[in-house]
Design a protein around this motif. Structure first.
Motif, short mmCIF file in Angstrom:
data_model
loop_
_atom_site.label_atom_id
_atom_site.label_comp_id
_atom_site.label_asym_id
_atom_site.label_seq_id
_atom_site.Cartn_x
_atom_site.Cartn_y
_atom_site.Cartn_z
N VAL A 201 0.88 -1.17 0.00
CA VAL A 201 0.00 0.00 0.00
C VAL A 201 0.92 1.22 0.00
O VAL A 201 2.14 1.09 0.13
CB VAL A 201 -0.93 0.02 1.24
CG1 VAL A 201 -1.87 -1.17 1.24
CG2 VAL A 201 -0.12 0.07 2.54
N LEU A 202 0.35 2.39 -0.15
CA LEU A 202 1.16 3.60 -0.06
C LEU A 202 0.88 4.29 1.27
O LEU A 202 -0.29 4.49 1.64
CB LEU A 202 0.85 4.56 -1.21
CG LEU A 202 1.09 4.03 -2.63
CD1 LEU A 202 1.03 5.18 -3.64
CD2 LEU A 202 2.40 3.30 -2.76
N VAL A 203 1.93 4.61 2.00
CA VAL A 203 1.81 5.36 3.25
C VAL A 203 2.55 6.67 3.04
O VAL A 203 3.75 6.67 2.78
CB VAL A 203 2.41 4.58 4.44
CG1 VAL A 203 2.36 5.43 5.71
CG2 VAL A 203 1.67 3.26 4.65
N ASN A 204 1.80 7.76 3.09
CA ASN A 204 2.37 9.08 2.77
C ASN A 204 3.11 9.05 1.44
O ASN A 204 4.20 9.62 1.29
CB ASN A 204 3.28 9.56 3.89
CG ASN A 204 2.50 9.85 5.17
OD1 ASN A 204 1.31 10.12 5.11
ND2 ASN A 204 3.15 9.77 6.31
N GLY A 205 2.53 8.33 0.47
CA GLY A 205 3.07 8.30 -0.89
C GLY A 205 4.19 7.31 -1.11
O GLY A 205 4.66 7.16 -2.24
N ARG A 206 4.62 6.61 -0.07
CA ARG A 206 5.73 5.66 -0.23
C ARG A 206 5.21 4.24 -0.05
O ARG A 206 4.30 4.00 0.75
CB ARG A 206 6.82 5.92 0.81
CG ARG A 206 7.42 7.32 0.69
CD ARG A 206 8.36 7.58 1.84
NE ARG A 206 9.56 6.76 1.70
CZ ARG A 206 10.70 7.21 1.21
NH1 ARG A 206 10.81 8.46 0.83
NH2 ARG A 206 11.74 6.41 1.10
N VAL A 207 5.81 3.29 -0.79
CA VAL A 207 5.34 1.91 -0.67
C VAL A 207 5.63 1.36 0.72
O VAL A 207 6.68 1.64 1.30
CB VAL A 207 5.97 0.97 -1.73
CG1 VAL A 207 5.30 1.09 -3.06
CG2 VAL A 207 7.45 1.16 -1.83
N ALA A 208 4.69 0.57 1.22
CA ALA A 208 4.87 -0.08 2.52
C ALA A 208 4.20 -1.44 2.46
O ALA A 208 3.12 -1.59 1.87
CB ALA A 208 4.23 0.76 3.63
N ARG A 209 4.87 -2.44 3.03
CA ARG A 209 4.27 -3.78 3.12
C ARG A 209 3.30 -3.76 4.29
O ARG A 209 3.72 -3.66 5.44
CB ARG A 209 5.36 -4.83 3.34
CG ARG A 209 6.26 -5.04 2.15
CD ARG A 209 7.43 -5.92 2.52
NE ARG A 209 8.28 -6.20 1.38
CZ ARG A 209 9.20 -5.36 0.92
NH1 ARG A 209 9.38 -4.18 1.48
NH2 ARG A 209 9.93 -5.69 -0.13
N ALA A 210 2.01 -3.88 3.97
CA ALA A 210 1.00 -3.76 5.03
C ALA A 210 1.07 -4.91 6.03
O ALA A 210 0.60 -4.78 7.15
CB ALA A 210 -0.40 -3.67 4.41
N CYS A 211 1.68 -6.04 5.63
CA CYS A 211 1.79 -7.15 6.58
C CYS A 211 2.90 -6.90 7.60
O CYS A 211 2.96 -7.57 8.62
CB CYS A 211 2.01 -8.48 5.85
SG CYS A 211 3.67 -8.70 5.17
#
Ligand code: FES
Ligand code: FES
Length: 233
Positions: A48-58
Motif C-alpha cells: 500500500v502507499l503510506v504518505n506516498g511511499r510503498v509499505a508492506r502492510a503485513c
C-alpha cells in the motif's frame, strides 16, 4: 484509538498499535483488495502507499500509520473509473490469477509518481520486490509502460484486450474480485497450516494439547486424521 486518512477519507481503529495494518484493512475495514501472500514481507502482494511511499502492510504495525495518509488499491480507482495503471494492466493481459496485481499496481504507482518515464531497468528494480507467479513480468512491464504513456497524455496503440471485454481482469486490478481468503461466513472457522521449521526433519509426534487449550481453537488435525494418506506415517 488510531486515526488516519484512508483512501481520501477519515478512518479510525481501536486495534492494538502492533496489529499489522493489513489485518485492520482486510478484517476490520473490509478492504480485501490488499492481498496477503507470504505474510512475512517477501512477496509484495500487500503493498500500500503510506504518505506516498510503498509499505508492506503485513509488516507495518497500524500504530505506525497514526495520522498518516494511506492509499490502497480500492482508493486508486474502481471498475467504473479505473486509474490508468488499472486500465493498462487489465487491457494488456498482465492480469492472470490477479493475486499479485493490487500490490504490483501500488508499487508501480509510487514509481510513476516519482519518475513518470522510467526505463525498463528502473522498472525491473522498482518492481523487484513484487512477485508474480503466473503472468510473467514482460506483460507487467508493458502494462506499466502503457500506463506511463496514458498518464503523460500520449497516444497509445489499441489495446490487445478491449476494455469492455475484460471485466474480470478489471475486477482483479481494482481489488474488487473476491478470492477464497476474502470471503467471510458467520461462524466460519479459519485453518492455519503449521509446518516444521526444520527442513528434512523426521516428525516423531505432535503434541496438540497446548494449541487445543487456546481460546477459539476448535480442532487440531494431523496426518492421523487423514484416512487415506500416501505420504503421512
Ligand atoms: S504478504 Fe506482505 S510481503 Fe507478502
Ligand atoms: S497474476 Fe497470478 S501471481 Fe501474478
Amino acid at each position: 484509538m488510531i486515526e488516519l486518512t484512508l483512501n481520501g477519507g477519515p478512518a479510525r481503529t481501536a486495534a492494538e498499535p502492533e496489529t499489522p495494518l493489513v489485518t485492520v484493512l482486510r478484517d476490520e475495514l473490509k478492504l480485501t483488495g490488499t492481498k496477503v501472500g507470504c505474510d512475512d514481507g517477501r512477496c509484495g502482494s500487500c503493498m500500500v502507499l503510506v504518505n506516498g511511499r510503498v509499505a508492506r502492510a503485513c509488516q507495518t504495525p497500524v500504530g505506525k500509520v497514526r495520522g498518516a495518509t494511506v492509499l490502497t488499491i480500492e482508493g486508486l480507482g474502481s471498475p467504473e473509473r479505473p486509474h490508468p495503471l488499472q486500465q493498462a494492466f487489465a487491457e494488456t493481459g498482465a492480469v492472470q490469477c490477479g493475486f499479485c496485481i493490487p500490490g504490483m499496481i501500488m508499487t508501480a504507482k509510487a514509481m510513476l509518481d516519482a519518475n513518470p518515464r522510467p526505463s525498463r531497468e528502473q522498472m525491473v528494480k522498482a518492481l523487484g520486490a513484487n512477485y508474480c507467479r503466473c503472468a510473467g513480468f514482460s506483460s507487467i512491464f508493458q502494462a506499466v509502460e502503457r500506463a506511463g504513456a496514458l498518464l503523460r497524455g500520449e497516444a497509445v496503440p489499441p489495446p490487445p484486450l478491449p476494455l469492455g471485454d475484460c471485466w474480470e481482469e478489471m475486477a482483479k486490478a481494482t481489488g474488487t474480485a473476491r478470492y477464497g481468503a476474502d470471503l467471510v461466513r458467520e461462524g466460519m472457522l479459519h485453518l492455519k497450516v503449521v509446518r516444521s521449521p526444520h527442513a528434512h526433519a523426521r516428525l516423531l509426534g505432535v503434541d496438540a494439547a497446548e494449541a487445543l487449550a487456546l481460546p477459539g481453537v476448535e480442532a487440531v488435525l494431523t496426518a492421523k486424521d487423514v484416512p487415506f494418506n500416501h505420504h503421512g506415517r
